[in-house]
Design a protein around this motif. Structure first.
Motif, PDB file in Angstrom:
ATOM      1  N   PHE A   1       0.317  -1.155  -0.153  1.00  0.00           N
ATOM      2  CA  PHE A   1      -0.116  -0.006   0.205  1.00  0.00           C
ATOM      3  C   PHE A   1       0.898   1.354  -0.235  1.00  0.00           C
ATOM      4  N   VAL A   2       1.980   1.168   0.524  1.00  0.00           N
ATOM      5  CA  VAL A   2       3.204   2.187   0.285  1.00  0.00           C
ATOM      6  C   VAL A   2       4.497   2.332   0.011  1.00  0.00           C
ATOM      7  N   LEU A   3       4.363   1.060  -1.253  1.00  0.00           N
ATOM      8  CA  LEU A   3       5.824   1.047  -1.851  1.00  0.00           C
ATOM      9  C   LEU A   3       5.893   1.649  -2.602  1.00  0.00           C
ATOM     10  N   LYS A   4       5.411   2.448  -3.298  1.00  0.00           N
ATOM     11  CA  LYS A   4       6.116   3.196  -4.718  1.00  0.00           C
ATOM     12  C   LYS A   4       5.986   5.558  -3.941  1.00  0.00           C
TER      13      LYS A   4
ATOM     14  N   ALA B   1      21.400   1.285  -6.364  1.00  0.00           N
ATOM     15  CA  ALA B   1      21.242   3.268  -5.892  1.00  0.00           C
ATOM     16  C   ALA B   1      21.992   3.419  -4.980  1.00  0.00           C
ATOM     17  N   ILE B   2      22.332   2.236  -4.115  1.00  0.00           N
ATOM     18  CA  ILE B   2      23.076   3.080  -2.324  1.00  0.00           C
ATOM     19  C   ILE B   2      24.690   3.204  -2.669  1.00  0.00           C
ATOM     20  N   TYR B   3      25.221   2.236  -4.056  1.00  0.00           N
ATOM     21  CA  TYR B   3      26.277   2.620  -4.537  1.00  0.00           C
ATOM     22  C   TYR B   3      26.570   4.449  -5.519  1.00  0.00           C
ATOM     23  N   LEU B   4      25.280   4.264  -6.478  1.00  0.00           N
ATOM     24  CA  LEU B   4      25.671   5.371  -7.154  1.00  0.00           C
ATOM     25  C   LEU B   4      25.269   6.647  -6.103  1.00  0.00           C
ATOM     26  N   GLN B   5      24.596   7.239  -5.818  1.00  0.00           N
ATOM     27  CA  GLN B   5      24.371   8.150  -5.038  1.00  0.00           C
ATOM     28  C   GLN B   5      25.488   8.273  -4.234  1.00  0.00           C
TER      29      GLN B   5
ATOM     30  N   THR C   1      12.012   2.361  -1.347  1.00  0.00           N
ATOM     31  CA  THR C   1      11.142   2.248  -1.930  1.00  0.00           C
ATOM     32  C   THR C   1      11.261   0.374  -2.665  1.00  0.00           C
ATOM     33  N   TRP C   2      12.429   0.898  -3.400  1.00  0.00           N
ATOM     34  CA  TRP C   2      13.259  -0.959  -3.863  1.00  0.00           C
ATOM     35  C   TRP C   2      13.742  -1.411  -3.091  1.00  0.00           C
TER      36      TRP C   2
ATOM     37  N   ASN D   1      14.959  -6.989  -8.198  1.00  0.00           N
ATOM     38  CA  ASN D   1      15.305  -5.271  -6.895  1.00  0.00           C
ATOM     39  C   ASN D   1      16.314  -5.163  -6.083  1.00  0.00           C
ATOM     40  N   PHE D   2      16.623  -6.221  -5.920  1.00  0.00           N
ATOM     41  CA  PHE D   2      17.979  -6.031  -4.822  1.00  0.00           C
ATOM     42  C   PHE D   2      19.153  -5.479  -5.239  1.00  0.00           C
ATOM     43  N   ALA D   3      19.363  -5.880  -7.006  1.00  0.00           N
ATOM     44  CA  ALA D   3      20.178  -5.365  -7.584  1.00  0.00           C
ATOM     45  C   ALA D   3      20.104  -3.650  -7.446  1.00  0.00           C
TER      46      ALA D   3
END
Length: 207
Positions: free
Chosen positions: A18-21, A195-199, A153-154, A188-190
């Protein structure tokens, strides 16, 4: 014990579905920039969610197994509209697409299509899921930008896939659904890790 695990998995899937996005919608609203985000990924994800939703309805599976999917569909629609708006592409085409989409969903979920067609669509769902996640990974790594991507989200999506694997194996043992969740889990894990790495890379450049 097994029943408790299934109960927790079902509740978690519903709550986070319900809150994912919402974190991604907020991140996009805050940045007002679609850099690093993929239109193709979001559209394909919408189709994938829709097929899973319609497949479950068509087969009359317990609603607790897929209750979050209608909400996810609406959230993806909002996300698509926002992406089109911030990229200055929003227009009448979106509403035409919305009308066609609703007609197709009604035809599938309403039992107007033969069972073999619905089963085939579900079989196509796994490639669609893989293409969707792959498009998002490609968008991030090609631009090396992920500031508009919501790690939350991911991360939630990854956890939700684990929960849905548990509930599906426990209640239906449906092979197409299980395969779809396994593929989505790994991708999703990838995306979360990427995202963490690039941020972090972008933050280190700024500092």
């Amino acid at each position: 014990m097994a029943n408790l695990v299934i109960l927790v998995a079902n509740f978690s899937s519903l709550f986070f579905g319900f809150v994912l996005k919402l974190p991604q919608i907020y991140a996009l609203y805050k940045k007002k920039d679609v850099a690093g985000m993929s239109f193709a990924s979001t559209f394909l994800e919408l189709f994938s969610y829709s097929i899973v939703m319609c497949y479950n309805i068509f087969n009359e599976f317990p609603i607790k197994n897929f209750a979050e999917y209608p909400v996810l569909v609406v959230q993806d629609m909002i996300l698509i509209a926002m992406m089109l708006h911030y990229s200055k592409k929003f227009g009448i085409t979106f509403f035409a697409f919305l009308g066609a989409y609703n007609a197709i969903v009604y035809a599938i979920a309403g039992g107007l299509m033969p069972k073999f067609v619905v089963t085939f669509l579900m079989a196509c769902c796994t490639p669609l899921t893989a293409l969707s996640k792959g498009a998002q990974l490609r968008a991030m790594w090609s631009t090396r930008q992920a500031q508009s991507i919501s790690v939350l989200t991911w991360g939630i999506a990854t956890y939700s896939c684990v929960c849905r694997l548990v509930t599906t194996v426990a209640t239906t043992t449906d092979v197409p659904l299980i395969t779809n969740f396994v593929v989505a889990l790994f991708l999703n894990f990838a995306i979360t890790v990427s995202a963490i790495y690039l941020q972090r890379q972008e933050k280190s450049k700024v500092s």
